[in-house]
Design a protein around this motif. Structure first.
Motif, mmCIF file in Angstrom:
data_model
loop_
_atom_site.group_PDB
_atom_site.id
_atom_site.type_symbol
_atom_site.label_atom_id
_atom_site.label_comp_id
_atom_site.label_asym_id
_atom_site.label_seq_id
_atom_site.Cartn_x
_atom_site.Cartn_y
_atom_site.Cartn_z
ATOM 1 N N ILE A 1 53.162 59.749 -28.677
ATOM 2 C CA ILE A 1 53.967 60.466 -29.657
ATOM 3 C C ILE A 1 55.394 60.665 -29.171
ATOM 4 C CG2 ILE A 1 51.945 61.642 -30.584
ATOM 5 C CD1 ILE A 1 52.846 64.132 -29.171
ATOM 6 N N ILE B 1 50.337 67.691 -30.517
ATOM 7 C CA ILE B 1 50.522 66.820 -31.687
ATOM 8 C C ILE B 1 51.387 67.536 -32.730
ATOM 9 C CG2 ILE B 1 49.344 65.588 -33.539
ATOM 10 C CD1 ILE B 1 46.966 65.310 -31.619
ATOM 11 N N HIS B 2 51.247 68.856 -32.818
ATOM 12 C CA HIS B 2 52.041 69.560 -33.819
ATOM 13 C C HIS B 2 53.514 69.677 -33.434
ATOM 14 C CE1 HIS B 2 49.624 70.913 -37.161
ATOM 15 N NE2 HIS B 2 48.607 71.019 -36.337
ATOM 16 N N ARG C 1 56.115 65.800 -31.225
ATOM 17 C CA ARG C 1 56.364 64.441 -31.692
ATOM 18 C C ARG C 1 57.854 64.103 -31.627
ATOM 19 N NH1 ARG C 1 55.072 64.980 -36.900
ATOM 20 N NH2 ARG C 1 54.404 67.131 -36.573
ATOM 21 N N THR D 1 56.467 60.570 -37.669
ATOM 22 C CA THR D 1 55.838 61.410 -38.692
ATOM 23 C C THR D 1 54.321 61.348 -38.531
ATOM 24 O OG1 THR D 1 55.747 59.567 -40.187
ATOM 25 C CG2 THR D 1 57.703 60.953 -40.307
ATOM 26 N N TRP D 2 53.627 62.197 -39.276
ATOM 27 C CA TRP D 2 52.164 62.245 -39.137
ATOM 28 C C TRP D 2 51.547 60.891 -39.430
ATOM 29 C CZ3 TRP D 2 48.989 65.918 -37.236
ATOM 30 C CH2 TRP D 2 49.555 67.168 -36.973
ATOM 31 N N LEU E 1 51.626 58.198 -36.628
ATOM 32 C CA LEU E 1 50.868 58.411 -35.393
ATOM 33 C C LEU E 1 49.847 57.295 -35.227
ATOM 34 C CD1 LEU E 1 50.023 62.207 -35.634
ATOM 35 C CD2 LEU E 1 51.592 61.151 -34.039
ATOM 36 N N TRP F 1 45.133 60.600 -34.072
ATOM 37 C CA TRP F 1 44.366 61.291 -35.118
ATOM 38 C C TRP F 1 42.957 61.621 -34.629
ATOM 39 C CZ3 TRP F 1 45.515 63.403 -39.753
ATOM 40 C CH2 TRP F 1 46.747 63.082 -40.323
ATOM 41 N N TYR G 1 43.037 64.501 -32.420
ATOM 42 C CA TYR G 1 43.223 65.742 -33.165
ATOM 43 C C TYR G 1 41.883 66.237 -33.704
ATOM 44 C CZ TYR G 1 45.570 69.138 -36.142
ATOM 45 O OH TYR G 1 46.000 70.297 -36.707
ATOM 46 N N GLU H 1 45.379 55.561 -43.787
ATOM 47 C CA GLU H 1 45.097 56.950 -44.183
ATOM 48 C C GLU H 1 43.606 57.210 -44.233
ATOM 49 O OE1 GLU H 1 47.225 55.027 -45.729
ATOM 50 O OE2 GLU H 1 49.141 56.076 -45.911
#
Lengths: 111, 292, 557
Positions: C110, C188-189, C192, C197-198, C201, C206, C209, C290
């Motif tokens: 990240i 992760i929050h 970065r 952006t999310w 990643l 993910w 997380y 996604e």
């Protein structure tokens, strides 16, 4: 979110000493109220009404502490999410465990 | 952290750790971290509350009877003490934000005093349980030699024990868990509100068996000691945290620019308060209305 | 172009300090706050535990070579399989990918200098060591014979073994896992890099997380449960012993509330690694990014709703069992989503069968069998027949070994050049990947049949007519053992004799390949700015496609 200037430096000016004392007064009243209500038999409403009232007061007190003493009210959404999620997960544990106990044969909790 | 090449070139605000770009990022990280820690604490106590929920719903009368032997006055007083300490803790954060060192120190000291009072009251209560044979682990109660001359109160049937009378001291030569009173179960039996699970749990041979009833009361006291004990442990850790905070606040480390440690310690302290806000009604008050 | 600058930064002329050479004293390792060094220490520690657990596994397979319990007495056998389970699950599988690969790579992936809370990270390592030491003390003293599940009332009242020490070890180790998860989520929050952006990643992040969610919300429950068992053992009073009005099924509820989600701690990271491998070695953008990302979260959440399927025959209400059974089937959906997306990613990809990819493909096959057999076990009726047989044993080994361990080995090979700067022997790597796959199937497929025939788990003896399949299984275990020992040799060999790997040996776009190998302590020369989507293969993303084509034309090997 990391770079969002909105959430950073939690602003300090939303709580004043009178407000703190107000929340404190609510908590004290809640404690006395819960003590007093517990001495009255509320079973005429429905069995276990005492417990429900006690828990309602406890939840109110908890909400006061969290929102104002712990400043959750002014915190970013992520912190709201952490709070809600942990209670939600505890509710999952309660609900699914009790779902077993409440549906055992003929209502008897056999051991 | 001084090993980092980048440190030589970048000006760092005091209190900023090497991995962060600026104070905002650091504050946000620390605050999220603390809340996640509290989330795991909620689940930690949640396990105990699950156990409580299962047994309470299974044996409501035994739990009510057992709860009536806890002193709701001390419990209520302790609730108030913790609420006051929460207020002083909140004010500590407030004064840190206002860069007021003296008031910070005073408020931390007050918080510590109230925390210590809470533990003192807890000590009084535990001692009381010790004297009355209510510690669930055998051998940890006060050993009372059998007195040959005393009248034998224990010969009364368990349902005739006066549950509003102050608890009597019974002979207990080996320091075991003592319980002689099943009057509340008898009352519920007469009013026909015992649940099937309770009849299964209390009866042997078609009537209330004080030994079985005692076993369930003992479960209540086991949960009482585990829950309040773990809570007290959190209080002790909190006091340790406060000691460190007192030292650093005394040195004047915290001001309106940098007060994260105060705020985080505050979150922890309030959390411990919240646990007690639930423990108090669930442990001390649940059978109170049967006494009047 | 920003990204090109970063790629080029590895070739400066003066030798720079990397994280391995920046401080060489023991103190500089033990007091380090560098996530990469902590990861290396985790790597060594989990390898030790894996080896010990492996020795126990070998002992079990050796005992089961013959129908009679002749190598071990039955009591000893109980301890051997218990310790195999405890070491493998609590001290190897749960920390394996998160604490080793996650710790090393998550901040780099990240674009951060370190985890958000490096001191907490070090504390987590020390808690792991402390918990491990206490558990090992218990094992040295005489061990535990309760099974890794510590079912009450046997563990609280009857077992005459070192439940207390091992329980305390697991309790402490639990907090190590909680702190690691907490650190990952915070990182992760908040950490970065600009532009990350999310949805840029890597999918590994993910998965980390999702795993962290399970660690934070589940582990405290098993901690309190183990604590209650410990208190009950000491105080001889408690809530789990039916002799004193307690309920052993409550223990199972509380235990599985964590331990079922823990199964996802043991496979979600593997899925994360495999998502990386499949996309990168197909040189193709992952299909359905996604869907894979959210299916990780969905698995973490649904994983908390199905624990009752471990308790179908333990006295749980049949109505609760029906709900749990239904929800168990629901968990299959996000897992299947991942499988389909990986398959779709392979389709028309330019697949490179290097060692990590062989492990990745092996994962897909083995996890497929593991997942499908899980559906059989989630069906209430069939479970009555299969509970506590080798079918269950085989099922969870397919998921945990076929899933997590294979993915862990794949990930280790994949990122080894980044971690050490050295390239291992591709020939031996491929050989070991093949041996693991073949050996694994030879070990555990016969066990599926054995279980269906009714061979119960946790017994040292079995009927003679089952010997043939057991011999197959033990033979497979030998092959598997060799396959897993080989990496120890050639990876260590590569440390000294391996070719320098270069910064981007696989020619991939991810952030971790845009810093030098091994990375410097602060990970990047300067803060990277991310301008590309995840898994974007293309000329404009700083990748040399000409080199790709040359390599595709070159003879394999």
């Amino acid at each position: 979110m990391a770079k969002d200037p909105e959430h950073v430096h939690m602003e300090h000016d939303h709580m004043t000493i009178p407000k703190y004392l107000g929340v404190f007064a609510v908590l004290v009243v809640g404690t006395i109220l819960t003590y007093w209500v517990a001495t009255i038999d509320l079973d005429f409403i429905f069995p276990g009404a005492n417990t429900l009232v006690a828990l309602l007061i406890a939840f109110t007190k908890m909400a006061c502490v969290m929102l104002f003493f712990m400043h959750v009210y002014w915190s970013p959404k992520l912190i709201w999410l952490a709070v809600v999620a942990s209670f939600f997960w505890m509710a999952i544990m309660f609900a699914f465990t009790m779902a077993d106990y409440f549906t055992r044969a003929t209502g008897v909790f056999t051991t | 952290m001084s090993a980092h090449a980048s440190d030589k070139f970048v000006y760092h605000e005091p209190g900023l750790q090497h991995q962060f770009e600026d104070m905002k990022q650091q504050e946000e990280s620390v605050s999220i971290g603390m809340w996640l820690f509290l989330a795991q604490e909620i689940m930690f106590f949640g396990g105990l509350f699950t156990a409580y929920l299962v047994y309470r719903s299974r044996y409501p009368m035994a739990f009510a009877a057992a709860s009536n032997h806890l002193d709701a006055f001390w419990g209520g007083l302790n609730t108030l003490v913790l609420i006051v300490s929460s207020l002083t803790m909140a004010l500590t954060v407030y004064y840190a934000q206002k860069s007021n060192r003296n008031m910070q120190v005073i408020m931390i000291i007050l918080t510590m005093i109230f925390g210590a009072v809470f533990l003192g009251v807890k000590g009084i209560e535990y001692t009381d349980k010790y004297h009355h044979g209510l510690v669930p682990m055998a051998g940890l109660n006060q050993r009372v030699k059998a007195d040959k001359n005393a009248h034998h109160e224990t010969e009364k049937p368990c349902w005739e024990v006066d549950r509003n009378a102050p608890p009597a001291v019974h002979p207990n030569p080996r320091g075991e868990f003592l319980w002689t009173d099943c009057s509340l179960a008898k009352l519920a039996q007469d009013e026909n509100i015992l649940t099937p699970s309770e009849r299964f749990g209390y009866y042997s041979g078609g009537q209330i068996d004080i030994e079985k009833f005692k076993g369930i009361v003992r479960i209540f006291y086991y949960l009482y000691f585990v829950m309040t004990g773990l809570h007290a442990l959190h209080m002790i850790i909190g006091l340790g945290l406060m000691t460190w905070l007192l030292w650093t606040a005394w040195k004047g480390n915290y001001n309106s620019e940098y007060y994260m440690p105060v705020e985080m310690s505050g979150l922890y302290w309030h959390f411990v308060d919240i646990v007690w806000i639930f423990l108090f009604p669930l442990l001390y008050l649940l059978g109170r209305h049967f006494n009047h | 172009m920003q990204s090109a600058d970063v790629i080029g930064s590895g070739f400066s002329e003066t030798p720079k300090l990397n994280y391995l050479t920046n401080g060489t004293t023991l103190k500089s390792w033990l007091l380090t706050k560098d996530h990469k060094r902590i990861a290396i220490m985790y790597l060594i520690s989990v390898s030790v535990f894996f080896l010990m657990g492996g020795i126990y596994a070998a002992t079990i397979r050796l005992e089961l070579l013959t129908p009679a319990s002749d190598l071990l007495e039955t009591g000893t056998y109980n301890k051997v399989f218990t310790q195999h389970g405890i070491l493998m699950i609590f001290f190897f599988l749960i920390p394996s990918i998160p604490a080793v690969l996650g710790n090393f790579l998550l901040p780099i992936m990240i674009g951060a200098k370190d985890l958000a809370l490096p001191r907490i990270n070090l504390l987590s390592l020390y808690l792991y060591w402390l918990g491990g030491a206490i558990a090992l003390y218990g094992l040295m003293q005489g061990g535990v014979d309760t099974g890794w599940t510590f079912y009450t009332p046997y563990s609280t009242t009857f077992s005459n073994s070192y439940v207390l020490a091992v329980g305390v070890g697991i309790f402490i180790n639990g907090f190590s896992s909680i702190l690691t998860g907490l650190n990952f989520i915070v990182t992760i929050h908040t950490m970065r890099a600009p532009g990350m952006t999310w949805f840029r990643l890597p999918l590994f992040v993910w998965a980390m997380y999702a795993v962290s969610l399970v660690m934070i919300l589940g582990t405290p429950v098993v901690a309190i449960t183990v604590l209650l068992v410990a208190i009950e053992r000491v105080a001889r009073v408690g809530i789990f012993d039916p002799a004193i009005g307690g309920d052993p099924i409550l223990f199972q509820h509380m235990f599985w509330f964590y331990s079922h989600p823990a199964v996802y701690i043991m496979v979600l990271p593997g899925m994360g690694v495999v998502s990386e491998l499949i996309s990168n070695f197909s040189r193709k953008k992952i299909f359905g990014y996604e869907f894979i990302a959210f299916s990780s979260i969905a698995i973490a959440v649904f994983g908390f709703l199905v624990w009752g399927h471990h308790m179908f025959v333990s006295g749980q209400s049949i109505y609760a069992s029906m709900v749990f059974s239904f929800l168990t089937m629901v968990v299959a959906i996000p897992s299947a989503i991942k499988m389909f997306n990986w398959t779709a990613t392979l389709y028309k990809g330019s697949i490179d069968f290097s060692t990590p990819m062989l492990y990745g493909l092996g994962f897909m096959g083995l996890f497929l069998i593991g997942g499908l057999t899980g559906l059989y076990l989630g069906a209430i009726g069939l479970t009555v027949h299969l509970t506590d047989t080798y079918y269950v044993v085989s099922h969870f080994h397919y998921v945990m070994v076929g899933g997590q361990v294979v993915a862990y080995l794949g990930g280790l090979h994949y990122w080894w050049p980044k971690m050490t700067g050295k390239m291992y022997s591709e020939f031996w790597g491929k050989t070991s990947a093949m041996l693991v796959f073949v050996g694994f199937n030879l070990t555990f497929f016969p066990q599926l049949i054995l279980g269906y025939m009714g061979m119960p788990r946790r017994y040292a003896a079995y009927p003679p007519e089952m010997q043939v399949l057991n011999i197959f299984s033990t033979a497979g275990a030998s092959v598997l053992g060799i396959g897993m020992l080989m990496p120890v040799v050639y990876l260590l060999h590569s440390l000294v004799y391996g070719k320098p790997a270069g910064d981007n040996p696989w020619r991939l776009p991810g952030l971790e390949w845009r810093t030098s190998s091994p990375p410097p302590t602060e990970n990047f020369e300067k803060m990277p700015v991310v301008t590309w989507e995840a898994y974007e293969f293309g000329e404009d993303n700083g990748l040399d496609l000409e080199e790709d084509r040359r390599r595709d034309l070159a003879p394999v090997g």
